[in-house]
Design a protein around this motif. Structure first.
Motif, PDB file in Angstrom:
ATOM      1  N   GLY A  21       6.531  -2.351  -2.425  1.00 52.61           N
ATOM      2  CA  GLY A  21       6.062  -3.372  -1.487  1.00 52.61           C
ATOM      3  C   GLY A  21       6.419  -3.041  -0.056  1.00 52.61           C
ATOM      4  O   GLY A  21       5.584  -3.174   0.852  1.00 52.61           O
ATOM      5  N   LEU A  35       3.810  -2.174   2.939  1.00 46.83           N
ATOM      6  CA  LEU A  35       3.827  -2.996   4.148  1.00 46.83           C
ATOM      7  C   LEU A  35       3.839  -2.121   5.399  1.00 46.83           C
ATOM      8  O   LEU A  35       3.165  -2.436   6.393  1.00 46.83           O
ATOM      9  CB  LEU A  35       5.052  -3.914   4.125  1.00 46.83           C
ATOM     10  CG  LEU A  35       5.121  -4.972   5.234  1.00 46.83           C
ATOM     11  CD1 LEU A  35       3.891  -5.881   5.194  1.00 46.83           C
ATOM     12  CD2 LEU A  35       6.391  -5.806   5.099  1.00 46.83           C
ATOM     13  N   ALA A  37       0.349  -0.850   5.810  1.00 46.35           N
ATOM     14  CA  ALA A  37      -0.523  -1.933   6.260  1.00 46.35           C
ATOM     15  C   ALA A  37      -0.360  -2.178   7.756  1.00 46.35           C
ATOM     16  O   ALA A  37      -1.347  -2.395   8.474  1.00 46.35           O
ATOM     17  CB  ALA A  37      -0.203  -3.212   5.479  1.00 46.35           C
ATOM     18  N   ALA A  81      -1.349  -5.646   3.207  1.00 46.75           N
ATOM     19  CA  ALA A  81      -0.157  -6.428   3.546  1.00 46.75           C
ATOM     20  C   ALA A  81       0.066  -7.543   2.528  1.00 46.75           C
ATOM     21  O   ALA A  81       1.207  -7.820   2.125  1.00 46.75           O
ATOM     22  CB  ALA A  81      -0.296  -7.013   4.950  1.00 46.75           C
ATOM     23  N   ALA A 123       1.453  -6.026  -0.558  1.00 46.05           N
ATOM     24  CA  ALA A 123       2.856  -5.674  -0.337  1.00 46.05           C
ATOM     25  C   ALA A 123       3.758  -6.901  -0.456  1.00 46.05           C
ATOM     26  O   ALA A 123       4.805  -6.856  -1.097  1.00 46.05           O
ATOM     27  CB  ALA A 123       3.020  -5.031   1.041  1.00 46.05           C
ATOM     28  N   VAL A 124       3.332  -8.011   0.168  1.00 42.71           N
ATOM     29  CA  VAL A 124       4.127  -9.242   0.099  1.00 42.71           C
ATOM     30  C   VAL A 124       4.228  -9.734  -1.342  1.00 42.71           C
ATOM     31  O   VAL A 124       5.283 -10.202  -1.787  1.00 42.71           O
ATOM     32  CB  VAL A 124       3.518 -10.324   1.010  1.00 42.71           C
ATOM     33  CG1 VAL A 124       4.202 -11.670   0.794  1.00 42.71           C
ATOM     34  CG2 VAL A 124       3.646  -9.912   2.474  1.00 42.71           C
TER      35      VAL A 124
END
Length: 206
Positions: A81, A85, A88, A187, A190-191
């Motif tokens: 993640g 991120l 992203a 993103a 990733a979150v």
């Protein structure tokens, strides 16, 4: 030695759902859309090859590797993640693409983030480890899992290879817009991975 069709089908469907070949198209195009045709063709087979190698390693000795290093699936999710991120943010801000040498670009695209963790991510790794553990040492089951892993990567390679046709339709402006959209989606992925990692740690009582 019989071939276990059930294990093959289950593993293939699971990996296709997790790796989501059609969903990789906008991310792939956003990363390679403004590169040369040779670069795009090379990335289209390098990324699945890297993913194939990573997933094969974890299929063979993943459980032993994670146990030896005392690494759990939540840790893999958190690391993946954070890495996604960073990628992203590069796509959203446009930073990190200019001025880098060609070799560095090859590593960033074919190895990271395309090969891993987008394709060979925590979900795919965990699914393969679980499938291998479930066959109870049966040769037919191992053969079916190996065939499924190879099959899904052939699908991914074909999808990425022929997705470059869209570049001629989208043009430079379309690729730039696609990069921003892909950055936002990446993103969010990733979150979600980081959130799943936190929940995994909580469930384990860490």
């Amino acid at each position: 030695m019989p071939f276990d069709v059930t294990v093959y089908t289950t593993t293939l469907i699971t990996l296709i759902v997790i790796m989501d070949p059609p969903g990789q198209i906008p991310l792939f195009l956003s990363l390679v859309g403004q590169r040369s045709p040779e670069y795009r063709r090379r990335a289209a087979w390098q990324a699945p090859l890297v993913s194939l190698l990573v997933i094969s390693v974890f299929a063979i000795g993943g459980k032993a590797i994670l146990n030896y290093l005392h690494i759990g699936i939540p840790a893999l999710q958190g690391a993946g993640g954070l890495l996604l991120l960073l990628v992203a943010l590069q796509l959203l801000t446009g930073l990190g693409n200019a001025g880098n040498p060609k070799a560095s670009d090859d590593v960033n695209v074919a190895l990271v983030p395309l090969g891993t963790p987008l394709l060979a991510g925590p979900g795919a790794i965990a699914a393969v480890i679980v499938q291998v553990s479930s066959v109870d040492g049966e040769a037919a089951g191992y053969l079916a899992i190996a065939a499924a892993i190879i099959s899904v990567h052939i699908v991914v390679m074909l999808v990425l290879r022929y997705s470059t046709v869209l570049i001629r339709v989208l043009g430079v402006g379309g690729i730039t817009l696609l990069a921003k959209i892909a950055g936002l989606l990446l993103a969010a992925i990733a979150v979600q991975l980081i959130a799943s990692s936190i929940m995994g740690f909580i469930a384990e009582g860490v």
